[in-house]
Design an enzyme around this catalytic site. Structure first.
Site, PDB file in Angstrom:
ATOM      1  CE1 TYR A 199      -4.328   1.589   0.772  1.00 28.50           C
ATOM      2  CE2 TYR A 199      -2.805   3.276   1.567  1.00 28.50           C
ATOM      3  CZ  TYR A 199      -4.072   2.905   1.161  1.00 28.50           C
ATOM      4  OH  TYR A 199      -5.073   3.831   1.134  1.00 28.50           O
ATOM      5  CB  ALA A 246      -2.074  12.033 -24.103  1.00 26.49           C
ATOM      6  CG  HIS A 248     -19.836  11.106 -28.347  1.00 31.37           C
ATOM      7  ND1 HIS A 248     -19.924  12.132 -27.436  1.00 31.37           N
ATOM      8  CD2 HIS A 248     -18.671  10.468 -28.077  1.00 31.37           C
ATOM      9  CE1 HIS A 248     -18.855  12.121 -26.670  1.00 31.37           C
ATOM     10  NE2 HIS A 248     -18.072  11.124 -27.036  1.00 31.37           N
TER      11      HIS A 248
HETATM   12  C1  LIG Z   1      -6.756  10.721 -23.874  1.00 27.62           C
HETATM   13  C2  LIG Z   1      -6.446  12.110 -23.543  1.00 27.62           C
HETATM   14  C3  LIG Z   1      -6.786  12.651 -22.289  1.00 27.62           C
HETATM   15  C4  LIG Z   1      -7.590  11.896 -21.256  1.00 27.62           C
HETATM   16  O1  LIG Z   1      -6.960  10.747 -20.854  1.00 27.62           O
HETATM   17  P1  LIG Z   1      -7.734   9.421 -20.418  1.00 27.62           P
HETATM   18  O2  LIG Z   1      -6.642   8.486 -20.063  1.00 27.62           O
HETATM   19  O3  LIG Z   1      -8.550   8.967 -21.589  1.00 27.62           O
HETATM   20  O4  LIG Z   1      -8.594   9.763 -19.267  1.00 27.62           O
HETATM   21  C5  LIG Z   1      -6.418  13.951 -22.047  1.00 27.62           C
HETATM   22  N1  LIG Z   1      -5.774  14.690 -22.963  1.00 27.62           N
HETATM   23  C6  LIG Z   1      -5.432  14.197 -24.167  1.00 27.62           C
HETATM   24  C7  LIG Z   1      -4.710  15.058 -25.154  1.00 27.62           C
HETATM   25  C8  LIG Z   1      -5.767  12.900 -24.502  1.00 27.62           C
HETATM   26  O5  LIG Z   1      -5.463  12.430 -25.713  1.00 27.62           O
END
Ligand SMILES: *Cc1c(COP(=O)(O)O)cnc(C)c1O
Length: 458
Positions: free
Chosen positions: A72, A217, A450
């Site tokens: 943990y 990301a 959607h």
């Molecule tokens: C996918 C994405 C997110 C959100 O992330 P999740 O892991 O889907 O919650 C935020 N910003 C960008 C640019 C993304 O492509």
């Protein structure tokens, strides 16, 4: 003879996918109420719905799962990930979260209050959602070139510095908690931001005393584009470019489901210890104790390994070449796609593909349905369904671009699959004059419609 390009990995485990007949697909999509999210994955032959969490982990990542430490507090997996994040990004503090939007939720809880504004470059929809949920506003400062699908520009994700400065001048400092720069810019088609632009944003932000965060990301794909398109970076290793990029930010949010090539996970990186400590409280409330925050020890291990693999030049070259391989086939045939190609997906301009269809009939969704029927290929609509209704008037919002996105999962499909996808799109293009009717809504949810909308053919 010049040696041809070839993938930088070989395959160790395979997963069967299923072919189907046109008759089956016509029945399945009708049963799914013409909503691609309602299809079962077994009904899809090639799934280009998203590149998020759909990548193939490597043998080293699978091996790392076995050595995960599920304690943990104080687990070795937490520290392994800490070292990897600091090594790759330079941020000395981090909080693990279960995915990217959770990182936004935690960070924004510590930073954003009602009435604030958050400038940036076409904020991702969950980012915008978390800003607006707090009664604040996201202000889009992307360069205008981003909205012209055919225009050549190496960095269509760039922030327009004049637009940004206008916002910084208009609002008092206390009302602008941060600037959010998305690398690459997903909402404008996976388009990169140049390092020159990142530096200029940081310089301007410093003048006004506002912190800069990167929505990261696809940071590694962004670094690859910098190497390819910014002359001064041609000979720099990807990881060095990545460090230079993050040197222009005060922190980052990460959806590890993209460039860190894991199926679930995220984190926040910080330079400022006080902010890290403030956000830690929200992490404990929303995600879990700061040493795991919504992730298992084994998942943190796989993520630490994925950060290294995702920033290897050979891997990035393979990935981005595959996206371009598909894009080129479509473009050469005269199919309207966004250009230059982005890092993770090809975006088909549905309004120009089906010019006869009225915008009220969900043009990109109609194209998505036809592509599924044609070859069992699943893309996703980035258009009127996604844009949803105006919260005040409840009228449909019609976005400037009506796109069908074909997102390519990482290390999953071969170029034969890309040939198959291209042929499917080309077949629909050849019969486009016969597609004279679109779709209408039978049932929709009040927000984020959607995902669950039910449609019928007109
Ligand atoms: C996918 C994405 C997110 C959100 O992330 P999740 O892991 O889907 O919650 C935020 N910003 C960008 C640019 C993304 O492509």
């Amino acid at each position: 003879m010049k040696l041809p390009f070839a993938e930088s990995y070989k395959i160790k485990a395979v997963e069967q996918i299923h072919r189907s007949t046109r008759e089956e697909r016509i029945r399945w999509i009708e049963e799914a109420k013409y909503n691609l999210f309602n299809l079962r994955s077994e009904q899809v032959f090639i799934d280009l719905l998203t590149d998020s969490g759909t990548g193939a982990m490597s043998d080293k990542q699978w091996a790392a799962l076995m050595t995960g430490d599920e304690s943990y507090a104080g687990s070795s997996s937490y520290y392994k990930l800490k070292d990897a994040i600091e090594d790759i990004t330079g941020f000395p503090y981090y909080l693990p979260t279960h995915q990217g939007r959770a990182a936004e939720n935690v960070l924004f809880s510590a930073m954003i209050k009602k009435g604030d504004v958050v400038p940036g470059n076409s904020h991702f929809d969950t980012t915008k959602g978390h800003i607006e949920f707090r009664g604040a506003h996201a202000i889009d400062c992307t360069i205008d070139e981003a909205f012209h699908t055919e225009l050549e520009h190496p960095f269509k994700g760039n922030v327009d510095l004049d637009k940004l400065e206008t916002v910084l001048k208009k609002y008092p400092k206390g009302q602008i908690p941060l600037i959010m720069v998305t690398i690459t810019c997903n909402s404008s088609g996976g388009q990169p931001v140049s390092i020159e632009n990142m530096r200029a944003v940081k310089k301007l932000a410093d003048q006004y005393g506002i912190p800069v965060f990167f929505d990261s990301a696809r940071f590694a794909e962004n670094a690859y584009f910098i190497k390819m398109r910014e002359p001064a970076y041609k000979h720099k290793p990807i990881r060095e470019i990545v460090r230079e990029m993050f040197a222009c930010a005060d922190g980052m949010t990460m959806s590890s489901k993209k460039d860190a090539i894991v199926n679930m996970g995220g984190f926040i990186g910080f330079r400022d210890k006080a902010l890290y400590e403030k956000a830690s409280t929200f992490n404990i409330m929303f995600e879990g104790f700061i040493n795991y925050g919504g992730m298992s020890g084994r998942d943190m291990n796989a993520l630490a390994q994925g950060l290294y693999e995702g920033t290897e030049f050979d891997y990035l070259e393979t990935r981005i070449a595959q996206v371009a391989y598909l894009g080129k086939q479509l473009r050469d045939y005269g199919i309207p796609v966004q250009y230059p190609f982005g890092g993770h997906a090809i975006f088909i301009d549905a309004k120009r593909f089906l010019p006869g269809l009225p915008k009220e009939q969900f043009v990109a969704q109609t194209l998505g349905v036809e592509l599924f029927i044609e070859g069992g290929v699943r893309g996703v609509e980035i258009g009127t369904l996604l844009a949803d209704r105006d919260p005040d008037t409840r009228e449909n919002r019609y976005p400037q671009l009506e796109l069908l996105r074909l997102a390519i999962p990482r290390r999953v499909y071969t170029n034969n699959h890309m040939d198959y996808v291209a042929a499917s799109v080309i077949n629909v293009f050849d019969r486009r004059n016969k597609i004279t009717k679109g779709l209408k809504i039978l049932k929709e949810a009040p927000i984020l419609r959607h995902f669950t909308v039910e449609l019928a053919r007109i």
